[in-house]
Motif scaffolding. Sequence first.
Motif, short mmCIF file in Angstrom:
data_model
loop_
_atom_site.label_atom_id
_atom_site.label_comp_id
_atom_site.label_asym_id
_atom_site.label_seq_id
_atom_site.Cartn_x
_atom_site.Cartn_y
_atom_site.Cartn_z
N HIS A 134 0.26 5.86 0.51
CA HIS A 134 -0.32 6.98 0.51
C HIS A 134 0.49 8.16 0.45
O HIS A 134 1.77 8.19 0.58
N ASP A 153 1.02 -1.19 -0.06
CA ASP A 153 -0.01 -0.04 0.07
C ASP A 153 0.88 1.34 -0.01
O ASP A 153 1.93 1.31 0.51
N HIS A 171 -3.02 -1.30 6.23
CA HIS A 171 -3.77 -1.76 4.81
C HIS A 171 -2.85 -2.67 4.23
O HIS A 171 -3.44 -3.73 3.81
MG MG Z 1 -4.43 2.07 1.98
#
Ligand code: MG
Length: 382
Positions: A234, A232, A266
């Motif tokens: 961000h 993941d 995540h």
């Molecule tokens: Mg995420």
Amino acid sequence: MTFSAVIVAAGSGTRAGPGQAKQWRPLAGKPVLRWSVEAFLAAGAARIVVVTTRDGEAALSDVLAGLSGWTSALGGATRALSVQAGLAALADRPDDEPVLVHDAARPLVSGATITGVLAALESADLALPALPVADTLKRAEPGEPLATTSRDHLWRAQTPQAARRATLLAAYAVWSGGEPTDDAQVVEAAGGRVALAPGDPLLMKLTYPEDFAMAERLAGAARITRVGQGFDAHRWGPGDEVWLCGVAIKHDETLIGHSDADAGLHALTDAILGAIGQGDIGDHFPPTDPQWKGASSDRFLKHAAELAAARGGAIVNVDVTLICERPKIKPHRQAMRERLAEILGLPLDRISVKATTTEKMGFTGRGEGLAASAVVAVETPA
Ligand code: MG
């Protein structure tokens, strides 16, 4: 193709030794019955009916604690009556849905066996797993000399036996041959086509006290370890703290996302979902759904862990790598491990959190965002 299962656990099983009936006795750390229920859930059974005694029904909530997708039915005086009670309890399922009828005394049922009988059912009225007879057979009739018998064309029948619910009910309705030894015999007598599917030596039936010792040794082979991987990333944006692996860290930026943007949680959630073949985090918690706006991501991880547990899975270990130039992760690693251990209910030594930079290269190196990668091992029924 959906399917249901009827697990017969109504016997008193006295040949297996004194004390509890065999379906309730522990085998490699859990009750014999639970092995089968977990295996059918893992294989995707739409519904499982456990047919048992009145005392047995009272014990089921303990024996099957944490599992869903099963109901119970009260068994009859014979196995045949118990099977029919189980089929009756599936009256709300489609008539032509395959039902796998299984004896709880065969705990080590694999996903491959379930898939095999379902496939064989496509061209038959009933399909059963069976193994060819390997030993030489001797016939010892009283008063006669010992004779060697051909083992050609002889098979050892096992369960689960698969048939469409309406087919089985119709066959039982016209059965008049006393107590059948299995469901296939009833379908054969009604003129149905019976097909053989690959059997499994691990599907041994617990009959005598010494069978438990053998099954304990085989139980390890009835579990497999699956690996899942998650990734993941961000983007950094204005803020004063960041959530990573369930821990809030003071920082001069924050990660932007629909939820709390905890990339570590995540990635780990996706790794668990990957290990059990249950899609990804977006399938379970769509970013378009307003209820997940600003959500604390420990809920996502808990949900994935619960899905694994519902399939009889046990998380062995997890390993998360956070990829960023800033903030420094090392001072927070221990708190992150402790938080992950708490969410997953695992000992600390099964949890690893690591960090790396990318030497100022790429989006993490330029400080545009943070990435996380995770690997998990999950032990599940085969
Ligand atoms: Mg995420």
